[in-house]
Design an enzyme around this catalytic site. Structure first.
Site, PDB file in Angstrom:
ATOM      1  N   GLY A  13       0.819  -1.214   0.000  1.00 40.51           N
ATOM      2  CA  GLY A  13       0.000   0.000   0.000  1.00 40.51           C
ATOM      3  C   GLY A  13       0.847   1.256   0.000  1.00 40.51           C
ATOM      4  O   GLY A  13       2.033   1.218  -0.313  1.00 40.51           O
ATOM      5  N   GLY A  15       5.762   4.569  -8.711  1.00 35.21           N
ATOM      6  CA  GLY A  15       6.532   3.337  -8.916  1.00 35.21           C
ATOM      7  C   GLY A  15       5.581   2.144  -9.003  1.00 35.21           C
ATOM      8  O   GLY A  15       5.697   1.303  -9.899  1.00 35.21           O
ATOM      9  N   HIS A  16       4.622   2.077  -8.069  1.00 34.49           N
ATOM     10  CA  HIS A  16       3.657   0.968  -8.099  1.00 34.49           C
ATOM     11  C   HIS A  16       2.804   1.028  -9.369  1.00 34.49           C
ATOM     12  O   HIS A  16       2.522  -0.003  -9.982  1.00 34.49           O
ATOM     13  CB  HIS A  16       2.705   1.043  -6.895  1.00 34.49           C
ATOM     14  CG  HIS A  16       3.377   0.816  -5.578  1.00 34.49           C
ATOM     15  ND1 HIS A  16       3.481   1.790  -4.612  1.00 34.49           N
ATOM     16  CD2 HIS A  16       3.972  -0.293  -5.058  1.00 34.49           C
ATOM     17  CE1 HIS A  16       4.104   1.294  -3.552  1.00 34.49           C
ATOM     18  NE2 HIS A  16       4.415   0.044  -3.799  1.00 34.49           N
ATOM     19  N   GLU A  55      12.772  -2.945  -9.365  1.00 31.93           N
ATOM     20  CA  GLU A  55      14.218  -3.145  -9.159  1.00 31.93           C
ATOM     21  C   GLU A  55      14.762  -2.274  -8.038  1.00 31.93           C
ATOM     22  O   GLU A  55      15.917  -2.400  -7.672  1.00 31.93           O
ATOM     23  CB  GLU A  55      14.976  -2.867 -10.467  1.00 31.93           C
ATOM     24  CG  GLU A  55      14.744  -3.972 -11.479  1.00 31.93           C
ATOM     25  CD  GLU A  55      15.382  -3.703 -12.838  1.00 31.93           C
ATOM     26  OE1 GLU A  55      15.744  -2.541 -13.121  1.00 31.93           O
ATOM     27  OE2 GLU A  55      15.484  -4.660 -13.623  1.00 31.93           O
ATOM     28  N   LYS A  56      13.927  -1.381  -7.495  1.00 35.40           N
ATOM     29  CA  LYS A  56      14.422  -0.589  -6.347  1.00 35.40           C
ATOM     30  C   LYS A  56      14.799  -1.528  -5.204  1.00 35.40           C
ATOM     31  O   LYS A  56      15.778  -1.319  -4.513  1.00 35.40           O
ATOM     32  CB  LYS A  56      13.400   0.433  -5.869  1.00 35.40           C
ATOM     33  CG  LYS A  56      13.979   1.268  -4.735  1.00 35.40           C
ATOM     34  CD  LYS A  56      13.161   2.449  -4.422  1.00 35.40           C
ATOM     35  CE  LYS A  56      12.263   2.264  -3.245  1.00 35.40           C
ATOM     36  NZ  LYS A  56      12.903   1.784  -2.019  1.00 35.40           N
ATOM     37  N   ASP A  57      13.973  -2.567  -5.033  1.00 33.68           N
ATOM     38  CA  ASP A  57      14.288  -3.581  -4.019  1.00 33.68           C
ATOM     39  C   ASP A  57      15.093  -4.680  -4.724  1.00 33.68           C
ATOM     40  O   ASP A  57      14.594  -5.777  -4.981  1.00 33.68           O
ATOM     41  CB  ASP A  57      13.001  -4.120  -3.408  1.00 33.68           C
ATOM     42  CG  ASP A  57      12.280  -3.045  -2.630  1.00 33.68           C
ATOM     43  OD1 ASP A  57      12.752  -2.695  -1.554  1.00 33.68           O
ATOM     44  OD2 ASP A  57      11.265  -2.524  -3.127  1.00 33.68           O
ATOM     45  N   GLN A  83      15.569  -7.965  -2.888  1.00 34.94           N
ATOM     46  CA  GLN A  83      14.271  -8.650  -2.769  1.00 34.94           C
ATOM     47  C   GLN A  83      13.929  -9.368  -4.074  1.00 34.94           C
ATOM     48  O   GLN A  83      13.462 -10.512  -4.077  1.00 34.94           O
ATOM     49  CB  GLN A  83      13.180  -7.630  -2.420  1.00 34.94           C
ATOM     50  CG  GLN A  83      11.767  -8.166  -2.548  1.00 34.94           C
ATOM     51  CD  GLN A  83      10.739  -7.212  -1.993  1.00 34.94           C
ATOM     52  OE1 GLN A  83      10.523  -7.168  -0.813  1.00 34.94           O
ATOM     53  NE2 GLN A  83      10.096  -6.444  -2.871  1.00 34.94           N
ATOM     54  N   VAL A  98      11.429   3.755 -10.638  1.00 37.13           N
ATOM     55  CA  VAL A  98      10.808   5.031 -11.009  1.00 37.13           C
ATOM     56  C   VAL A  98      11.336   6.081 -10.032  1.00 37.13           C
ATOM     57  O   VAL A  98      11.371   5.846  -8.824  1.00 37.13           O
ATOM     58  CB  VAL A  98       9.268   4.915 -10.923  1.00 37.13           C
ATOM     59  CG1 VAL A  98       8.611   6.282 -11.120  1.00 37.13           C
ATOM     60  CG2 VAL A  98       8.763   3.936 -11.974  1.00 37.13           C
ATOM     61  N   ARG A 142       7.892   5.147   1.696  1.00 37.76           N
ATOM     62  CA  ARG A 142       8.437   5.817   2.873  1.00 37.76           C
ATOM     63  C   ARG A 142       8.630   7.319   2.639  1.00 37.76           C
ATOM     64  O   ARG A 142       8.819   8.069   3.609  1.00 37.76           O
ATOM     65  CB  ARG A 142       9.780   5.200   3.267  1.00 37.76           C
ATOM     66  CG  ARG A 142       9.603   3.812   3.846  1.00 37.76           C
ATOM     67  CD  ARG A 142      10.915   3.075   3.901  1.00 37.76           C
ATOM     68  NE  ARG A 142      10.667   1.677   4.177  1.00 37.76           N
ATOM     69  CZ  ARG A 142      10.934   1.084   5.334  1.00 37.76           C
ATOM     70  NH1 ARG A 142      11.469   1.757   6.310  1.00 37.76           N
ATOM     71  NH2 ARG A 142      10.671  -0.186   5.499  1.00 37.76           N
TER      72      ARG A 142
HETATM   73  O1  PAF Z   1       8.271  -4.565  -1.684  1.00 40.87           O
HETATM   74  C1  PAF Z   1       7.262  -4.641  -0.955  1.00 40.87           C
HETATM   75  O2  PAF Z   1       6.419  -3.725  -0.896  1.00 40.87           O
HETATM   76  C2  PAF Z   1       7.075  -5.878  -0.095  1.00 40.87           C
HETATM   77  O3  PAF Z   1       8.289  -6.354   0.370  1.00 40.87           O
HETATM   78  C3  PAF Z   1       6.265  -6.976  -0.796  1.00 40.87           C
HETATM   79  C4  PAF Z   1       6.982  -7.495  -2.031  1.00 40.87           C
HETATM   80  C5  PAF Z   1       4.905  -6.436  -1.197  1.00 40.87           C
HETATM   81  C6  PAF Z   1       6.059  -8.151   0.157  1.00 40.87           C
HETATM   82  O4  PAF Z   1       5.345  -7.781   1.294  1.00 40.87           O
END
Ligand code: PAF
Length: 294
Positions: free
Chosen positions: A41, A46-47, A159-161, A164, A187, A198
């Site tokens: 959320g 970016g999302h 790719e920011k994370d 991950q 982005v 954040r």
């Molecule tokens: O990148 C995020 O926002 C979170 O780590 C994800 C991939 C939604 C998992 O909770």
């Protein structure tokens, strides 16, 4: 009888249960590909770029909104994580006909939930894994669970994370999950600051101060042509010592193994985390081009 048992917000449908969501997907005609964009959320551009990519590639797009308690190793950070479902849904309505999946903690982790154990080996104990112990175990658990609940054919990650994304690719291969992981470019705001949920916790002044992150990455890229890795790292350390931000780590790594490089190599990638006041920001940039076919 309609399969829809969710909540209506304008003309966006918000599903609380996986069963209702799956019924809805099945009730749609000609759906061969389902794209899942997992989020926590507080959506931003970016999302939305991930959602747009999902629409380009898939017949049906699901955006999950779930603040995953398992991936926070700091209770304060979990409490302060921004939650704004109605605003998020408004933004998603502009992006298209999205199915929003916003389950409760009990829906995602029922009483009989068995924790997924995956040895991430060297991928998990560097950078974010080192500074946020247990974080990637939480990410692995929630994403595996979302893949089982939503059954997507594709899933989209920014790719920011960077780490991950590597962990999710590793997990998908390790469990042989039938989902194509689609990486999506970072982005940035016009200033260069990477879009992040954040950022809403930063004042205008802090946003200015946080530009040292993009500056460090861009200058490192320039310097990679003439300086050694140690010199670039020393330069970044110095840049931060003259800034308001506290640098947690700055590493130059191999893009696949995420292990630190001592010498420049194709694909060399800088990853970093820094605190701007209490807000922890991460960012990364490829410094050296990949070899063709790498
Ligand atoms: O990148 C995020 O926002 C979170 O780590 C994800 C991939 C939604 C998992 O909770």
């Amino acid at each position: 009888m309609s399969a829809f048992k969710g909540i209506k917000m304008g003309n966006a449908q918000v599903f609380r249960s996986a069963e209702a969501l799956r019924n809805k997907i099945q009730s749609r005609q000609l759906v061969e590909t389902v794209g899942l964009v997992p989020t926590m959320g507080a959506l931003h551009h970016g999302h939305i770029s991930l959602v747009n990519k999902a629409f380009e590639m898939c017949d049906c797009v699901v955006v999950s909104i779930f603040v995953n308690p398992k991936q926070f190793n700091n209770a304060g950070d979990l409490d302060k994580y921004p939650r704004m479902l109605e605003k998020d849904v408004e933004l998603l309505k502009e992006a298209g006909d999205v199915l929003v999946f916003a389950p409760s903690v009990e829906e995602v982790y029922p009483k009989d939930y068995e924790e997924v154990q995956l040895d991430l080996a060297d991928l998990g104990n560097v950078m974010e894994g080192r500074f946020r112990p247990g974080h990637f175990d939480g990410v692995v658990n929630v994403i595996k669970q979302f893949f089982e609940m939503v059954k997507p054919t594709h899933s989209f990650f920014g790719e920011k994370d960077f780490q991950q994304l590597a962990v999710i690719q590793y997990m998908t291969a390790a469990f042989d999950l039938p989902v194509e992981i689609v990486p999506c470019v970072i982005v940035r705001e016009k200033s260069g600051l990477a879009s992040s949920s954040r950022n809403v916790r930063l004042s205008e002044r802090e946003k200015e101060e946080a530009l040292v992150i993009f500056d460090a990455l861009s200058k490192s890229k320039e310097l990679s042509e003439s300086k050694t890795i140690s010199e670039v790292k020393a330069f970044v350390k110095e840049l931060f010592s003259n800034s308001e931000l506290e640098l947690e780590y700055f590493q130059i790594v191999d893009p696949l193994t995420l292990q630190e490089l001592k010498e420049w190599a194709p694909g060399a990638h800088a990853c970093m985390a820094a605190f701007c006041g209490p807000v922890r920001l991460i960012d990364n940039m490829q410094l050296v081009a990949m070899k063709e076919n790498q």
